[in-house]
Structure formats: structure tokens, C-alpha cells
Write a protein that holds these residues in place. Structure first.
Motif, PDB file in Angstrom:
ATOM      1  N   GLY A 183     -15.312  -9.334   1.848  1.00  0.00           N
ATOM      2  CA  GLY A 183     -14.701  -9.556   0.761  1.00  0.00           C
ATOM      3  C   GLY A 183     -14.111  -8.657  -0.185  1.00  0.00           C
ATOM      4  O   GLY A 183     -14.524  -7.621  -0.153  1.00  0.00           O
ATOM      5  N   LEU A 184     -12.827  -9.042  -0.591  1.00  0.00           N
ATOM      6  CA  LEU A 184     -11.991  -8.096  -1.335  1.00  0.00           C
ATOM      7  C   LEU A 184     -12.018  -8.611  -2.942  1.00  0.00           C
ATOM      8  O   LEU A 184     -11.755  -9.937  -2.947  1.00  0.00           O
ATOM      9  CB  LEU A 184     -10.738  -7.807  -0.859  1.00  0.00           C
ATOM     10  N   TYR A 185     -12.605  -7.980  -3.864  1.00  0.00           N
ATOM     11  CA  TYR A 185     -12.529  -8.566  -5.242  1.00  0.00           C
ATOM     12  C   TYR A 185     -11.564  -8.009  -6.216  1.00  0.00           C
ATOM     13  O   TYR A 185     -11.071  -6.886  -5.937  1.00  0.00           O
ATOM     14  CB  TYR A 185     -14.003  -8.102  -5.750  1.00  0.00           C
ATOM     15  N   TYR A 186     -11.079  -8.797  -6.923  1.00  0.00           N
ATOM     16  CA  TYR A 186     -10.094  -8.378  -8.121  1.00  0.00           C
ATOM     17  C   TYR A 186     -10.598  -7.545  -8.910  1.00  0.00           C
ATOM     18  O   TYR A 186      -9.757  -6.715  -9.282  1.00  0.00           O
ATOM     19  CB  TYR A 186      -9.748  -9.848  -8.946  1.00  0.00           C
ATOM     20  N   ASN A 187     -11.804  -7.354  -9.350  1.00  0.00           N
ATOM     21  CA  ASN A 187     -12.260  -6.422 -10.161  1.00  0.00           C
ATOM     22  C   ASN A 187     -13.360  -5.280  -9.485  1.00  0.00           C
ATOM     23  O   ASN A 187     -13.779  -5.803  -8.433  1.00  0.00           O
ATOM     24  CB  ASN A 187     -12.712  -6.879 -11.317  1.00  0.00           C
ATOM     25  N   SER A 188     -13.242  -4.234 -10.228  1.00  0.00           N
ATOM     26  CA  SER A 188     -14.209  -3.204  -9.662  1.00  0.00           C
ATOM     27  C   SER A 188     -15.862  -3.853  -9.714  1.00  0.00           C
ATOM     28  O   SER A 188     -15.917  -4.914 -10.381  1.00  0.00           O
ATOM     29  CB  SER A 188     -14.461  -1.974 -10.486  1.00  0.00           C
ATOM     30  N   ASP A 189     -16.821  -3.273  -9.139  1.00  0.00           N
ATOM     31  CA  ASP A 189     -18.173  -3.576  -8.937  1.00  0.00           C
ATOM     32  C   ASP A 189     -18.422  -5.172  -8.679  1.00  0.00           C
ATOM     33  O   ASP A 189     -19.182  -5.703  -9.232  1.00  0.00           O
ATOM     34  CB  ASP A 189     -18.805  -3.419 -10.406  1.00  0.00           C
ATOM     35  N   TYR A 229      -5.943 -16.997  -8.953  1.00  0.00           N
ATOM     36  CA  TYR A 229      -4.504 -17.305  -8.408  1.00  0.00           C
ATOM     37  C   TYR A 229      -3.412 -16.072  -8.498  1.00  0.00           C
ATOM     38  O   TYR A 229      -2.404 -16.331  -8.434  1.00  0.00           O
ATOM     39  CB  TYR A 229      -4.078 -18.338  -9.274  1.00  0.00           C
ATOM     40  N   GLU A 230      -4.051 -15.035  -8.773  1.00  0.00           N
ATOM     41  CA  GLU A 230      -3.432 -13.750  -8.717  1.00  0.00           C
ATOM     42  C   GLU A 230      -3.338 -13.440  -7.436  1.00  0.00           C
ATOM     43  O   GLU A 230      -3.905 -13.528  -6.565  1.00  0.00           O
ATOM     44  CB  GLU A 230      -4.192 -12.356  -9.280  1.00  0.00           C
ATOM     45  N   LEU A 231      -2.212 -12.468  -6.849  1.00  0.00           N
ATOM     46  CA  LEU A 231      -1.769 -12.065  -5.677  1.00  0.00           C
ATOM     47  C   LEU A 231      -2.862 -11.073  -5.285  1.00  0.00           C
ATOM     48  O   LEU A 231      -3.347 -10.351  -6.122  1.00  0.00           O
ATOM     49  CB  LEU A 231      -0.653 -11.605  -5.594  1.00  0.00           C
ATOM     50  N   VAL A 232      -3.304 -11.279  -4.067  1.00  0.00           N
ATOM     51  CA  VAL A 232      -4.154 -10.302  -3.324  1.00  0.00           C
ATOM     52  C   VAL A 232      -3.650  -8.968  -3.123  1.00  0.00           C
ATOM     53  O   VAL A 232      -4.081  -7.930  -3.123  1.00  0.00           O
ATOM     54  CB  VAL A 232      -4.742 -10.852  -2.181  1.00  0.00           C
ATOM     55  N   ASN A 233      -2.467  -8.970  -2.469  1.00  0.00           N
ATOM     56  CA  ASN A 233      -1.518  -7.790  -2.088  1.00  0.00           C
ATOM     57  C   ASN A 233      -1.572  -6.926  -3.256  1.00  0.00           C
ATOM     58  O   ASN A 233      -1.007  -7.177  -4.253  1.00  0.00           O
ATOM     59  CB  ASN A 233      -0.272  -8.196  -1.453  1.00  0.00           C
ATOM     60  N   ASN A 282     -16.904   0.180  -4.838  1.00  0.00           N
ATOM     61  CA  ASN A 282     -15.645   0.044  -5.145  1.00  0.00           C
ATOM     62  C   ASN A 282     -14.600   0.753  -4.346  1.00  0.00           C
ATOM     63  O   ASN A 282     -14.821   1.638  -3.606  1.00  0.00           O
ATOM     64  CB  ASN A 282     -15.443   0.736  -6.656  1.00  0.00           C
ATOM     65  N   ALA A 283     -13.167   0.414  -4.476  1.00  0.00           N
ATOM     66  CA  ALA A 283     -12.201   1.133  -3.831  1.00  0.00           C
ATOM     67  C   ALA A 283     -11.975   2.548  -4.559  1.00  0.00           C
ATOM     68  O   ALA A 283     -11.870   2.692  -5.691  1.00  0.00           O
ATOM     69  CB  ALA A 283     -10.993   0.318  -3.928  1.00  0.00           C
ATOM     70  N   SER A 284     -11.518   3.469  -3.476  1.00  0.00           N
ATOM     71  CA  SER A 284     -11.315   4.929  -4.001  1.00  0.00           C
ATOM     72  C   SER A 284      -9.774   4.757  -4.688  1.00  0.00           C
ATOM     73  O   SER A 284      -9.121   3.592  -4.700  1.00  0.00           O
ATOM     74  CB  SER A 284     -11.249   5.868  -3.132  1.00  0.00           C
ATOM     75  N   ALA A 285      -9.499   5.791  -5.296  1.00  0.00           N
ATOM     76  CA  ALA A 285      -8.317   6.206  -5.996  1.00  0.00           C
ATOM     77  C   ALA A 285      -7.014   5.785  -4.846  1.00  0.00           C
ATOM     78  O   ALA A 285      -5.978   5.160  -5.306  1.00  0.00           O
ATOM     79  CB  ALA A 285      -8.192   7.524  -6.750  1.00  0.00           C
ATOM     80  N   THR A 286      -7.377   6.173  -3.756  1.00  0.00           N
ATOM     81  CA  THR A 286      -6.242   6.007  -2.611  1.00  0.00           C
ATOM     82  C   THR A 286      -5.994   4.515  -2.275  1.00  0.00           C
ATOM     83  O   THR A 286      -5.013   3.836  -2.113  1.00  0.00           O
ATOM     84  CB  THR A 286      -6.756   6.550  -1.367  1.00  0.00           C
ATOM     85  N   PHE A 287      -7.110   3.642  -2.559  1.00  0.00           N
ATOM     86  CA  PHE A 287      -7.178   2.086  -2.057  1.00  0.00           C
ATOM     87  C   PHE A 287      -6.810   1.399  -3.300  1.00  0.00           C
ATOM     88  O   PHE A 287      -6.604   0.048  -3.051  1.00  0.00           O
ATOM     89  CB  PHE A 287      -8.218   2.005  -1.179  1.00  0.00           C
ATOM     90  N   LYS A 288      -7.417   1.516  -4.410  1.00  0.00           N
ATOM     91  CA  LYS A 288      -7.641   0.613  -5.402  1.00  0.00           C
ATOM     92  C   LYS A 288      -5.988  -0.115  -5.786  1.00  0.00           C
ATOM     93  O   LYS A 288      -5.157   0.893  -6.129  1.00  0.00           O
ATOM     94  CB  LYS A 288      -7.939   1.352  -6.872  1.00  0.00           C
ATOM     95  N   ASN A 289      -6.038  -1.482  -5.617  1.00  0.00           N
ATOM     96  CA  ASN A 289      -4.980  -2.009  -5.954  1.00  0.00           C
ATOM     97  C   ASN A 289      -3.762  -1.381  -5.276  1.00  0.00           C
ATOM     98  O   ASN A 289      -2.582  -1.434  -5.441  1.00  0.00           O
ATOM     99  CB  ASN A 289      -4.415  -1.746  -7.483  1.00  0.00           C
TER     100      ASN A 289
END
Length: 137
Positions: A45-51, A79-83, A119-126
Motif C-alpha cells: 500500500g502507498l498512502y496519500y498522507n504520512s503515517d 481521486y487524487e493522482l497517485v503518480n 513514511n517515505a524519505s525526502a528522496t521518495f516523498k511525492n
């Protein structure tokens, strides 16, 4: 003797048909999993928000290009884009997953072991654009 042979052939045919039907039923269930907004066992799973907050986009199989994919909901980000729009992960699969900042396993590569939650690191977040349950490149 001929009757016995016919019975064996008939019994074997019935068994094979039953096994085939069971395999199809299992395959149908497995292929229905993923991208439904509910993170189930065996999915990444990939989440829209942190935590692990907000909408989740759940993968059962790899996706080489997130372009045009949307979070199904529920929650913030529905409904937001995942990419280039994910902030945290939950790997409920028994396999390691790899995420990439570009489509087709391009850009930076990150590895998430089975059971990983974070949480995603700074390299990967969004920045994530593709994900694989095997090393993509």
C-alpha cells in the motif's frame, strides 16, 4: 476390466474438472485484489498522507507506470493522482517491494522489505512513479 478402466477415466476427468474450477475460482479472487482502496494481506500500500493516513492505493502486482492512476479512497486524497503523490507505505506482502521515482523502474530505487510500515524519505516523498514486487531493473 473395461468397465473398471472407464470408471477410472471418468473419475480422473471429474477430478481434473474440479481442480480446474478451483484454480479458476482462486485466480479470479486473486486478480480482483488490489487498487480497491482497502489494504489486504498480500498487498503493498502507498498512502496519500504520512503515517499511513488518507487514501491508500493497494497493489497486488507490479505497476510500471502510475500515470493516470487515482487513489480510490476513502480518506484524504480520494481521486487524487497517485503518480508523484504518495507519502507513506505499508507492505503487507510476503515479498520485498521496490519503488522508483520514474516510470519503468527509472530514477531512484528504494527497497521495502515484507512487513515494512513507514513514511517515505525526502528522496521518495511525492516522487514515486512505479513499483515492483521484484527488482525492476
Amino acid at each position: 476390466m473395461q468397465r473398471t478402466a472407464l470408471r477410472r477415466v471418468a473419475a480422473t476427468a471429474v477430478t481434473l474438472v474440479a481442480l480446474g474450477a478451483g484454480a479458476l475460482a482462486t485466480a479470479g479472487t486473486a486478480s480482483a485484489a488490489g487498487k480497491n482502496g482497502g489494504l489486504e494481506s498480500g498487498e503493498f500500500g502507498l498512502y496519500y498522507n504520512s503515517d499511513q493516513g488518507g487514501a491508500v492505493w493497494d497493489l497486488f502486482v507490479e505497476d510500471p507506470n502510475f500515470w493516470g492512476e487515482r487513489f480510490p479512497g476513502p480518506g484524504n486524497g480520494t481521486y487524487e493522482l497517485v503518480n508523484d503523490n504518495t507519502a507513506s507505505y505499508n507492505n503487507r506482502d510476503s515479498n520485498r517491494w521496490w519503488v522508483y521515482t520514474d516510470a519503468g523502474a527509472g530514477g531512484y530505487e528504494g527497497s521495502l522489505p515484507a512487513g515494512y510500515i513507514g513514511n517515505a524519505s525526502a528522496t521518495f516523498k511525492n516522487q514515486i512513479s512505479s513499483a515492483y514486487y521484484y527488482k525492476g531493473r
